[in-house]
Design a protein around this motif. Structure first.
Motif, PDB file in Angstrom:
ATOM      1  N   LYS A  75       0.862  -1.175   0.000  1.00 34.56           N
ATOM      2  CA  LYS A  75       0.000   0.000   0.000  1.00 34.56           C
ATOM      3  C   LYS A  75       0.905   1.232   0.000  1.00 34.56           C
ATOM      4  O   LYS A  75       1.919   1.272   0.699  1.00 34.56           O
ATOM      5  N   ARG A  76       0.532   2.234  -0.774  1.00 35.48           N
ATOM      6  CA  ARG A  76       1.359   3.433  -0.859  1.00 35.48           C
ATOM      7  C   ARG A  76       1.455   4.161   0.474  1.00 35.48           C
ATOM      8  O   ARG A  76       2.528   4.577   0.901  1.00 35.48           O
ATOM      9  N   ALA A  77       0.330   4.306   1.159  1.00 34.58           N
ATOM     10  CA  ALA A  77       0.286   5.054   2.418  1.00 34.58           C
ATOM     11  C   ALA A  77      -0.368   4.180   3.482  1.00 34.58           C
ATOM     12  O   ALA A  77      -0.126   2.988   3.552  1.00 34.58           O
ATOM     13  N   THR A  78      -1.205   4.768   4.335  1.00 37.57           N
ATOM     14  CA  THR A  78      -1.931   3.998   5.351  1.00 37.57           C
ATOM     15  C   THR A  78      -3.259   3.549   4.759  1.00 37.57           C
ATOM     16  O   THR A  78      -4.015   4.370   4.247  1.00 37.57           O
ATOM     17  N   ASP A  79      -3.523   2.252   4.846  1.00 35.72           N
ATOM     18  CA  ASP A  79      -4.759   1.713   4.291  1.00 35.72           C
ATOM     19  C   ASP A  79      -5.331   0.712   5.284  1.00 35.72           C
ATOM     20  O   ASP A  79      -4.718  -0.328   5.540  1.00 35.72           O
ATOM     21  N   PRO A  80      -6.478   1.002   5.889  1.00 35.43           N
ATOM     22  CA  PRO A  80      -7.040   0.105   6.904  1.00 35.43           C
ATOM     23  C   PRO A  80      -7.421  -1.270   6.367  1.00 35.43           C
ATOM     24  O   PRO A  80      -7.696  -2.186   7.142  1.00 35.43           O
ATOM     25  N   GLY A  81      -7.418  -1.435   5.037  1.00 34.31           N
ATOM     26  CA  GLY A  81      -7.799  -2.723   4.473  1.00 34.31           C
ATOM     27  C   GLY A  81      -6.648  -3.628   4.134  1.00 34.31           C
ATOM     28  O   GLY A  81      -6.852  -4.757   3.675  1.00 34.31           O
ATOM     29  N   VAL A  82      -5.391  -3.186   4.380  1.00 35.78           N
ATOM     30  CA  VAL A  82      -4.244  -3.977   3.931  1.00 35.78           C
ATOM     31  C   VAL A  82      -4.182  -5.331   4.622  1.00 35.78           C
ATOM     32  O   VAL A  82      -3.893  -6.353   3.985  1.00 35.78           O
ATOM     33  N   LEU A  83      -4.462  -5.392   5.912  1.00 34.83           N
ATOM     34  CA  LEU A  83      -4.353  -6.646   6.646  1.00 34.83           C
ATOM     35  C   LEU A  83      -5.445  -7.629   6.224  1.00 34.83           C
ATOM     36  O   LEU A  83      -5.170  -8.805   5.952  1.00 34.83           O
ATOM     37  N   SER A  84      -6.687  -7.160   6.154  1.00 34.62           N
ATOM     38  CA  SER A  84      -7.779  -8.052   5.770  1.00 34.62           C
ATOM     39  C   SER A  84      -7.618  -8.535   4.338  1.00 34.62           C
ATOM     40  O   SER A  84      -7.910  -9.701   4.022  1.00 34.62           O
ATOM     41  N   GLN A  85      -7.105  -7.673   3.475  1.00 34.88           N
ATOM     42  CA  GLN A  85      -6.876  -8.076   2.091  1.00 34.88           C
ATOM     43  C   GLN A  85      -5.788  -9.144   2.013  1.00 34.88           C
ATOM     44  O   GLN A  85      -5.929 -10.143   1.302  1.00 34.88           O
ATOM     45  N   GLY A  86      -4.719  -8.939   2.770  1.00 35.40           N
ATOM     46  CA  GLY A  86      -3.643  -9.919   2.781  1.00 35.40           C
ATOM     47  C   GLY A  86      -4.102 -11.265   3.318  1.00 35.40           C
ATOM     48  O   GLY A  86      -3.742 -12.324   2.780  1.00 35.40           O
TER      49      GLY A  86
END
Length: 294
Positions: A75-86
């Protein structure tokens, strides 16, 4: 959040201001081009399609130093969905083992494909930053997850900082350290070797809360984001292979050895021979040095 300030001293002193990539694809391409150096992961594929059921694309797929499958999300910056997506893609990975092994076979050969460590899959999230909810959630999850913050400096530097790391396997329960009195190395009974192994295990796991242990048939690996120690067992001693640079160490015959270019189980170019708890005490600074560079 800790703040690192970087200064250039060429032609005076000037601060090199940290920045984020202009686009997610920029940091992804940079890390993928040197993934083994930066993350200790052999690169397999980019933008890997999970169609038709999931209908998504995994940013990167790889295989770590111990043969564990790795999903890398950017993710380029802060993204609250990065963990759930991973984690969504991790579930796909575990349901498509045959497809992943075929990819490994195509890129790295049949031997690597036959040795994929399915007991320890990993998720690495690389982003500009993470929310406090991410930091909490990662510690509650049963998978092996690393959250890595990146920053770009100038045109030629990237900094990677592990802000959270959890192991997907339970750590071994440390055993009580035994007394220094021990049998002669050539006559060590099986019980004494087991105690020596437990003592090394205790020291390496105790170097930090981010240390995890991966057990392979030929060796035990101790890792942060990357391996920092791999321990193999011999009849009368343990051999620890460390990531510390041999050139930075005063080598002692019979105790430490430069094995750069020499084949051995695990990873690391500095070999440390351990025959007693006194050897463990002598090696602690080397363990810490290797831990620091991982």
């Amino acid at each position: 959040m800790s703040v690192l300030k970087l200064f250039s001293t060429k032609g005076g002193v000037a601060e090199v201001v940290a920045r984020l990539a202009e686009a997610e694809a920029g940091v992804q391409a940079l890390v993928e081009s040197a993934m083994e150096v930066m993350l200790g992961v052999r690169f397999l594929a980019t933008e890997y399609s999970t169609v038709p059921v999931h209908g998504g694309r995994i940013d990167s797929l790889g295989l770590d130093e111990n043969g564990a499958p790795v999903v890398v999300e950017f993710k380029r910056a802060t993204d609250p969905g990065v963990l759930s997506q991973g984690l969504f893609y991790m579930a796909w990975l575990m349901d498509h083992r045959t497809e992943f092994q075929a990819l490994v076979r195509e890129r790295l050969g049949a031997t690597a494909a036959s040795q994929v460590l399915w007991s320890a899959p990993r998720l690495i999230c690389v982003a500009g930053d993470f929310t406090r909810y991410d930091l909490h959630a990662v510690r509650e999850h049963r998978r092996s997850i690393d959250l890595v913050r990146y920053r770009l400096y100038g045109d030629h530097h990237i900094a990677l900082e592990t802000v959270a790391s959890v192991a997907g396997q339970a750590k071994a329960t440390p055993r009580p350290r035994r007394s220094r009195a021990s049998a002669a190395p050539a006559q060590r009974p099986a019980g004494a070797m087991a105690e020596l192994t437990a003592a090394v295990d205790e020291v390496l796991l105790g170097l930090g809360e981010d240390v995890s242990k991966v057990e392979r048939k030929q060796y035990d690996a101790y890792q942060r984001l990357r391996n920092f120690a791999c321990v193999t067992r011999r009849q009368d001693k343990l051999l620890a292979y460390l990531k510390a640079a041999p050139a930075a160490v005063d080598l002692v015959p019979g105790f430490t050895r430069d094995v750069t270019g020499l084949g051995h189980h695990g990873t690391g170019d500095l070999e440390v021979q351990l025959r007693s708890e006194r050897d463990i005490e002598r090696a602690i600074d080397l363990f810490r040095l290797s831990y620091a560079v991982a």
